[in-house]
Design an enzyme around this catalytic site. Structure first.
Site, PDB file in Angstrom:
ATOM      1  N   LYS A   1      -9.005 -16.418  -5.380  1.00  0.00           N
ATOM      2  CA  LYS A   1      -9.005 -15.387  -6.408  1.00  0.00           C
ATOM      3  C   LYS A   1      -8.093 -14.259  -5.955  1.00  0.00           C
ATOM      4  O   LYS A   1      -8.177 -13.808  -4.805  1.00  0.00           O
ATOM      5  CB  LYS A   1     -10.421 -14.845  -6.618  1.00  0.00           C
TER       6      LYS A   1
ATOM      7  N   THR B   1     -13.783 -19.577  -8.468  1.00  0.00           N
ATOM      8  CA  THR B   1     -13.089 -18.330  -8.146  1.00  0.00           C
ATOM      9  C   THR B   1     -13.856 -17.115  -8.670  1.00  0.00           C
ATOM     10  O   THR B   1     -13.753 -16.029  -8.104  1.00  0.00           O
ATOM     11  CB  THR B   1     -11.656 -18.325  -8.719  1.00  0.00           C
ATOM     12  N   ASP B   2     -14.629 -17.289  -9.739  1.00  0.00           N
ATOM     13  CA  ASP B   2     -15.459 -16.187 -10.225  1.00  0.00           C
ATOM     14  C   ASP B   2     -16.537 -15.834  -9.199  1.00  0.00           C
ATOM     15  O   ASP B   2     -16.879 -14.659  -9.028  1.00  0.00           O
ATOM     16  CB  ASP B   2     -16.099 -16.556 -11.563  1.00  0.00           C
TER      17      ASP B   2
ATOM     18  N   HIS C   1      20.414   4.594   0.098  1.00  0.00           N
ATOM     19  CA  HIS C   1      21.647   5.359   0.225  1.00  0.00           C
ATOM     20  C   HIS C   1      21.638   6.669  -0.558  1.00  0.00           C
ATOM     21  O   HIS C   1      21.105   6.748  -1.669  1.00  0.00           O
ATOM     22  CB  HIS C   1      22.831   4.505  -0.235  1.00  0.00           C
TER      23      HIS C   1
ATOM     24  N   ARG D   1      25.416  11.438   8.374  1.00  0.00           N
ATOM     25  CA  ARG D   1      24.980  10.905   7.086  1.00  0.00           C
ATOM     26  C   ARG D   1      23.471  11.116   6.941  1.00  0.00           C
ATOM     27  O   ARG D   1      22.760  11.403   7.908  1.00  0.00           O
ATOM     28  CB  ARG D   1      25.297   9.415   6.964  1.00  0.00           C
TER      29      ARG D   1
END
Length: 307
Positions: free
Chosen positions: A13, A61-62, A264, A180
């Site tokens: 699940k 799965t429940d 960037h 930079r």
């Protein structure tokens, strides 16, 4: 093996969302809340379900979803996301004879306590930025793997970064620079040297404390001292130093994987039709862009580790 076909399968699940509040923690008046998105995968002996439609060995799965809520309720004290994942893994591998292993993945939403008039609020929270994660694998034999992590951990410094002396060919237009911006959104995943569930009970590990310290160490290595900072000759070098710092600090961490996109900030220079200068860049005005971006990632592992 069924009908001459080899089958490897797992089922589970995903995206089970649960929030757990603990009231008046440690005898005080402060509440604690966590919000988790839980994913469960079970390794089980349910071949007949695939081969002949016999579902008698399948854990629905429940049922897995409901188990998340039950186990959250049973945690009467505050638990780290790793500890909760281990609780779930132990349950599925011990409660169901046909389940040989459980893989539990959890993402924790970053609710942070708010500060009002200089004091932490008892029950007020705000949503933070980076997410906390874990992946825990528990086997019926008692073996254990624990990986912790954080995602969307955005860091930026306005100077003390450069990139030069890289490969140049006919396609290269990027100039060398020692000045930079350096910005990234870090994903970090570190694996503990744990081998079995028994080690958790024998040796207390404060996953939350280690997680907080790893996060702080990654940031402090990235930035350097508050006064002056530290120069970064490349994202690669900074990544290595960050990972090395974690391995040096935490003996229980066997390896760490870092992914650091180079987000960037491009210098802005504007000229009009008659070639007059409208904006002259002087390390001050940039165009932020995250597409496309450089992607740098690496895994650092202790030489003595078998992971």
């Amino acid at each position: 093996m069924a009908e001459g076909i080899k089958l490897e399968q797992k089922h589970g699940k995903s995206r089970v969302r649960v929030a757990r509040v603990w009231r008046n923690v440690n005898g005080g008046s402060s509440d604690v809340i966590v919000e988790w998105k839980v994913g469960i995968s079970l390794l089980s002996d349910c071949l007949p379900a695939y081969a002949s439609g016999d579902n008698s060995a399948i854990v629905a799965t429940d049922t897995m979803k409901n188990t998340v809520y039950v186990k959250a309720k049973e945690c009467s004290e505050v638990v780290a996301v790793e500890d909760f994942a281990i609780v779930l893994g132990k349950h599925f591998t011990s409660f169901y004879p046909q389940v040989s292993g459980a893989i539990i993945k959890i993402i924790e939403k970053p609710w942070e306590r708010v500060v009002v008039d200089g004091r932490p609020h008892e029950h007020g929270f705000k949503l933070g930025s980076e997410k906390r994660t874990t992946k825990v694998t528990v086997k019926k034999c008692g073996s254990l793997e624990v990986e912790s992590g954080l995602e969307e951990f955005a860091l930026l410094k306005t100077t003390k970064s450069g990139f030069e002396r890289f490969v140049r060919d006919k396609y290269t237009i990027l100039p060398d620079t020692r000045e930079r911006m350096l910005a990234t959104e870090i994903s970090a995943f570190w694996r503990y040297d744990l081998k079995s569930v028994a080690e958790i009970s024998e040796k207390s590990i404060s996953f939350s404390e280690i997680h907080s310290e790893v996060k702080n160490l990654l940031a402090s290595t990235f930035f350097g001292p508050a006064n002056g900072g530290v120069y970064s000759p490349s994202v690669q070098n900074t990544l290595f130093l960050m990972g090395k710092a974690v391995l040096n600090r935490f003996s229980r961490v066997a390896s760490i994987h870092l992914r650091m996109p180079n987000i960037h900030f491009l210098p802005v220079n504007l000229r009009g039709r008659d070639n007059q200068i409208i904006v002259q860049f002087a390390d001050d005005v940039y165009t932020p862009t995250d597409e496309p971006h450089g992607t740098i990632e690496a895994t650092l592992t202790r030489a003595s580790s078998k992971l």
